[in-house]
Motif scaffolding. Structure first.
Motif, PDB file in Angstrom:
ATOM      1  N   LEU B 288       4.890  -3.544   4.856  1.00 43.92           N
ATOM      2  CA  LEU B 288       5.948  -2.547   4.653  1.00 43.92           C
ATOM      3  C   LEU B 288       6.798  -2.915   3.443  1.00 43.92           C
ATOM      4  O   LEU B 288       7.143  -2.055   2.611  1.00 43.92           O
ATOM      5  CB  LEU B 288       6.845  -2.465   5.893  1.00 43.92           C
ATOM      6  CG  LEU B 288       6.164  -2.148   7.229  1.00 43.92           C
ATOM      7  CD1 LEU B 288       7.204  -2.168   8.351  1.00 43.92           C
ATOM      8  CD2 LEU B 288       5.452  -0.807   7.188  1.00 43.92           C
ATOM      9  N   ALA B 289       7.149  -4.202   3.347  1.00 43.68           N
ATOM     10  CA  ALA B 289       7.980  -4.652   2.225  1.00 43.68           C
ATOM     11  C   ALA B 289       7.286  -4.359   0.900  1.00 43.68           C
ATOM     12  O   ALA B 289       7.907  -3.855  -0.055  1.00 43.68           O
ATOM     13  CB  ALA B 289       8.274  -6.148   2.358  1.00 43.68           C
ATOM     14  N   ALA B 290       5.989  -4.644   0.855  1.00 44.46           N
ATOM     15  CA  ALA B 290       5.268  -4.539  -0.424  1.00 44.46           C
ATOM     16  C   ALA B 290       5.136  -3.104  -0.931  1.00 44.46           C
ATOM     17  O   ALA B 290       5.071  -2.875  -2.136  1.00 44.46           O
ATOM     18  CB  ALA B 290       3.891  -5.191  -0.290  1.00 44.46           C
ATOM     19  N   VAL B 291       5.097  -2.136  -0.040  1.00 43.56           N
ATOM     20  CA  VAL B 291       4.966  -0.736  -0.499  1.00 43.56           C
ATOM     21  C   VAL B 291       6.307  -0.012  -0.591  1.00 43.56           C
ATOM     22  O   VAL B 291       6.389   1.076  -1.174  1.00 43.56           O
ATOM     23  CB  VAL B 291       4.004   0.091   0.405  1.00 43.56           C
ATOM     24  CG1 VAL B 291       2.606  -0.531   0.407  1.00 43.56           C
ATOM     25  CG2 VAL B 291       4.530   0.224   1.838  1.00 43.56           C
ATOM     26  N   SER B 292       7.366  -0.599  -0.034  1.00 46.94           N
ATOM     27  CA  SER B 292       8.641   0.133   0.095  1.00 46.94           C
ATOM     28  C   SER B 292       9.256   0.546  -1.225  1.00 46.94           C
ATOM     29  O   SER B 292       9.562   1.735  -1.438  1.00 46.94           O
ATOM     30  CB  SER B 292       9.653  -0.712   0.871  1.00 46.94           C
ATOM     31  OG  SER B 292       9.407  -0.611   2.245  1.00 46.94           O
ATOM     32  N   ALA B 362      -5.962   4.440   0.218  1.00 40.80           N
ATOM     33  CA  ALA B 362      -5.434   5.816   0.090  1.00 40.80           C
ATOM     34  C   ALA B 362      -6.081   6.741   1.117  1.00 40.80           C
ATOM     35  O   ALA B 362      -5.409   7.569   1.747  1.00 40.80           O
ATOM     36  CB  ALA B 362      -5.645   6.341  -1.332  1.00 40.80           C
ATOM     37  N   ASP B 363      -7.391   6.568   1.324  1.00 39.73           N
ATOM     38  CA  ASP B 363      -8.086   7.384   2.336  1.00 39.73           C
ATOM     39  C   ASP B 363      -7.551   7.117   3.741  1.00 39.73           C
ATOM     40  O   ASP B 363      -7.508   8.015   4.580  1.00 39.73           O
ATOM     41  CB  ASP B 363      -9.591   7.081   2.325  1.00 39.73           C
ATOM     42  CG  ASP B 363     -10.283   7.685   1.106  1.00 39.73           C
ATOM     43  OD1 ASP B 363      -9.717   8.633   0.518  1.00 39.73           O
ATOM     44  OD2 ASP B 363     -11.375   7.199   0.742  1.00 39.73           O
ATOM     45  N   ALA B 364      -7.183   5.857   3.993  1.00 44.33           N
ATOM     46  CA  ALA B 364      -6.726   5.473   5.339  1.00 44.33           C
ATOM     47  C   ALA B 364      -5.250   5.798   5.574  1.00 44.33           C
ATOM     48  O   ALA B 364      -4.732   5.608   6.673  1.00 44.33           O
ATOM     49  CB  ALA B 364      -6.971   3.979   5.561  1.00 44.33           C
ATOM     50  N   THR B 365      -4.573   6.278   4.526  1.00 43.35           N
ATOM     51  CA  THR B 365      -3.144   6.579   4.655  1.00 43.35           C
ATOM     52  C   THR B 365      -2.956   7.991   5.210  1.00 43.35           C
ATOM     53  O   THR B 365      -3.355   8.973   4.574  1.00 43.35           O
ATOM     54  CB  THR B 365      -2.439   6.465   3.279  1.00 43.35           C
ATOM     55  OG1 THR B 365      -2.613   5.135   2.781  1.00 43.35           O
ATOM     56  CG2 THR B 365      -0.951   6.760   3.403  1.00 43.35           C
ATOM     57  N   ASP B 382      -0.956   6.232  -6.939  1.00 45.49           N
ATOM     58  CA  ASP B 382       0.017   5.717  -7.913  1.00 45.49           C
ATOM     59  C   ASP B 382       0.973   4.708  -7.282  1.00 45.49           C
ATOM     60  O   ASP B 382       1.297   3.686  -7.880  1.00 45.49           O
ATOM     61  CB  ASP B 382       0.832   6.872  -8.517  1.00 45.49           C
ATOM     62  CG  ASP B 382      -0.011   7.725  -9.462  1.00 45.49           C
ATOM     63  OD1 ASP B 382      -1.105   7.261  -9.877  1.00 45.49           O
ATOM     64  OD2 ASP B 382       0.417   8.850  -9.777  1.00 45.49           O
ATOM     65  N   ILE B 383       1.424   5.027  -6.087  1.00 42.72           N
ATOM     66  CA  ILE B 383       2.363   4.118  -5.398  1.00 42.72           C
ATOM     67  C   ILE B 383       1.670   2.796  -5.072  1.00 42.72           C
ATOM     68  O   ILE B 383       2.246   1.717  -5.256  1.00 42.72           O
ATOM     69  CB  ILE B 383       2.917   4.806  -4.119  1.00 42.72           C
ATOM     70  CG1 ILE B 383       3.915   5.895  -4.536  1.00 42.72           C
ATOM     71  CG2 ILE B 383       3.566   3.802  -3.171  1.00 42.72           C
ATOM     72  CD1 ILE B 383       4.261   6.866  -3.433  1.00 42.72           C
ATOM     73  N   LEU B 384       0.436   2.884  -4.610  1.00 41.76           N
ATOM     74  CA  LEU B 384      -0.305   1.651  -4.302  1.00 41.76           C
ATOM     75  C   LEU B 384      -0.516   0.827  -5.574  1.00 41.76           C
ATOM     76  O   LEU B 384      -0.355  -0.393  -5.566  1.00 41.76           O
ATOM     77  CB  LEU B 384      -1.654   1.986  -3.649  1.00 41.76           C
ATOM     78  CG  LEU B 384      -1.564   2.597  -2.248  1.00 41.76           C
ATOM     79  CD1 LEU B 384      -2.928   3.121  -1.802  1.00 41.76           C
ATOM     80  CD2 LEU B 384      -1.023   1.585  -1.225  1.00 41.76           C
TER      81      LEU B 384
END
Lengths: 388, 388
Positions: B288-292, B362-365, B382-384
């Motif tokens: 969570l921290a890494a994508v926030s 991205a597919d699993a999101t 892009d976010i990833l």
């Protein structure tokens, strides 16, 4: 630091417009003999009584009524309700009204099967019920007391000149409560504002105690900020659903035990206000408003850091260049301005208290020890005098 | 405005030092065949296992065990637990561990008597249980997920490369939870900080949605302020009981439905983080921290007013002379500084994600629509990428 505690609050809440439609499903969980409890005629005027009566009919319930529960429910009225509940073999009590009606219904629920005198047992000796408790549900029509999600019950004994509250355990909490903000909108502005101050004071009583760092105080600050914003909107436009819904929800969380978990609390404003209430029969929230500032200004020096924090975190006072004392004063000044905006009663003399009642009110004030300063009788008299 | 809602959270919480002593009384309410569920060996090292085993013996319980529940409990492990629970004719499940163990125990509780495949029924079709639910109690040893007072359960299916959470109804919530902050103190600092960010993000997911005025957001602000203060103290001194107790209590209220009542919520950070978790098996809070920040910095322009409010009310940024955009950026900068103070992982590349995983993640999101901007697949990529 959070001290050890238990948190258990099983009341189911149905919140929002037309939430009363859930009543039918809930009633299926209880027996056929229902006692309907309400106050004055307002529930008949605004259609709530008809709506609920219709639901009872659809559910095939056998209904008895206790009407005329007064704003400060009396011991005599409690005995009357117990008698009716017994004769009716009551399986379930539905309170329809504000905090007084909910409080009263809980008092009846623990007294129906009680062999002792309920005043002595519950309000003098503060005992827990040792008998069967009749389940209670609430349909709330006024926001303020939090009675819809707690075990509290306040009863007034005029003969003894005492107004005393007992917070019962989880078993006495309402099984469910129905909270429709629209139901609070027909209330006169004076009552709405009294309720708003009742909410604010519930939070303050739990906030102004202790100097440690604990989550409960931060939640309290959030609730107070919400209340300040929504009360200002509601006073401008009592029909503002957003404001009224926030006020109603804040009221529930201001006194359902959450914000007192793990910390000490004060409750002296309630002790003073209830003593004033026993003498004047004035609206509960207004008695609290009238004694609050004399009390807080008096104890402020003993809890300076918390009052300074209150100014910054609740009222948004800038701390730049201010001493704790200046901050603390600025916070109470901000609260005073807000109270005047709300049209609250600031003096007990305006509630019917007279100079010759002061000694009696002081005698009726229970002295608690959770605040920043344990008052002596002389200080109580001084605080009461400052409210003239 | 508060939309219509139901609030019902009957879990009984025992909070504080030695709260486990209440377990004996609680166990009396359930049958003799108990399933004890725990994770790795830590509960044996720190004495909690021995303490609980002793209580079981005193209560005459017949105990089976499921050990080795992993940080991201798998579908295979769920099937193993269900088999053991069936063989044992389990009357009651006691989860001893962090959120994963609690989540897992709830998944077992709804699957023991379920004739269908639990992955398909609960995590693909999101159905409610139609079978008997085995009651669950928790002894919590890590603060973070809030699983101790909600109906949530997250299960990972490695074959399908999916990590999916289902929030079950009240019946699946733990009957009681025992929260002793001392139990969290033997946790490695990395895990403590991951838990702290999990709490923060639970609140953010519910806060960063909608533009109306509602009490829930004010409560969220209070919880976040408490967490910021106590996390800073806990990182300096993990043995600080005051800090650890506040963190534990904040965690419970961050995700027990309260702060989402009557409002919309987002949950996209969890969708992104869970997809990363399905690929890397990394610690939940760190995903969570890494994508926030990549996510929040991207959606900020779409929810500018709320991000500006966040800066002022949560991080204490002075609004004087700043535009909403400047404020919003300052708030996220303050959050970034705090995250770095906590030693949180700021890039998914540090969690084992590689460039060639991006399309799969991205597919699993799962794309949700409660936030300020509904993302498309390209934006997710892009976010990833921004988290490398």
């Amino acid at each position: 630091m959070l001290g050890n505690f238990i948190y258990h609050n099983p009341t189911k809440l149905y919140f929002g417009k037309d939430a009363v439609n859930s009543l039918k499903d809930e009633l299926k969980n209880y027996g056929d003999n229902v006692l309907l409890v309400y106050g004055g005629g307002s529930v008949k005027k605004n259609g709530i009584y008809d709506k609920i009566t219709e639901i009872f009919k659809e559910c095939g319930k056998n209904v008895a009524e206790v009407a005329g529960v007064m704003p400060n429910p009396t011991y005599e009225k409690l005995l009357e309700g117990v008698k009716i509940a017994k004769q009716h073999n009551t399986d379930f009590i539905l309170a329809v009204g504000g905090g007084s009606v909910c409080d009263y219904s809980k008092a009846v629920s623990v007294s129906v099967h009680c062999d002792e005198d309920p005043w002595d047992k519950y309000f003098i000796r503060f005992e827990e019920p040792s008998c069967e408790i009749v389940p209670v549900g609430c349909v709330l029509t006024m926001a303020g007391t939090g009675s819809e999600m707690n075990g509290g019950s306040v009863i007034t004994n005029h003969e003894a000149k005492l107004k005393i509250g007992h917070v019962f355990g989880d078993d006495v909490m309402p099984k469910f409560s129905i909270l429709d903000p629209v139901y609070t909108m027909t209330l006169p502005k004076y009552q709405m504002c009294a309720g708003i101050y009742d909410i604010m004071n519930h939070i303050c009583e739990q906030y102004f105690s202790g100097e440690d760092d604990n989550t409960s105080d931060y939640i309290s600050e959030g609730l107070m900020r919400s209340l300040i914003t929504s009360s200002r909107a509601a006073v401008k436009d009592p029909q503002d659903y957003e404001a009224r819904s926030n006020i109603m929800w804040t009221a529930t969380w201001a006194l359902n035990t959450l914000v007192s978990r793990g910390k000490t609390t004060d409750w002296m404003v309630h002790m003073l206000g209830q003593a004033v209430g026993a003498y004047t029969d004035a609206t509960h929230g207004m008695t609290l408003a009238a004694v609050s500032l004399p009390y807080y200004r008096y104890i402020m020096p003993y809890g300076l850091k918390k009052f300074a924090r209150f100014a910054v975190n609740v009222w948004g006072v800038s701390p730049d260049g201010k001493t704790d004392e200046q901050l603390a004063n600025a916070g109470l000044d901000a609260m005073e301005s807000w109270m005047k905006e709300m049209g609250l009663v600031m003096k007990i003399s305006e509630l019917g208290a007279t100079q010759d009642m002061i000694e009696g009110i002081a005698d009726a004030t229970i002295i608690l020890d959770g605040g920043y300063k344990v008052l002596d009788r002389g200080e109580i008299v001084d605080i009461l005098k400052a409210s003239f």
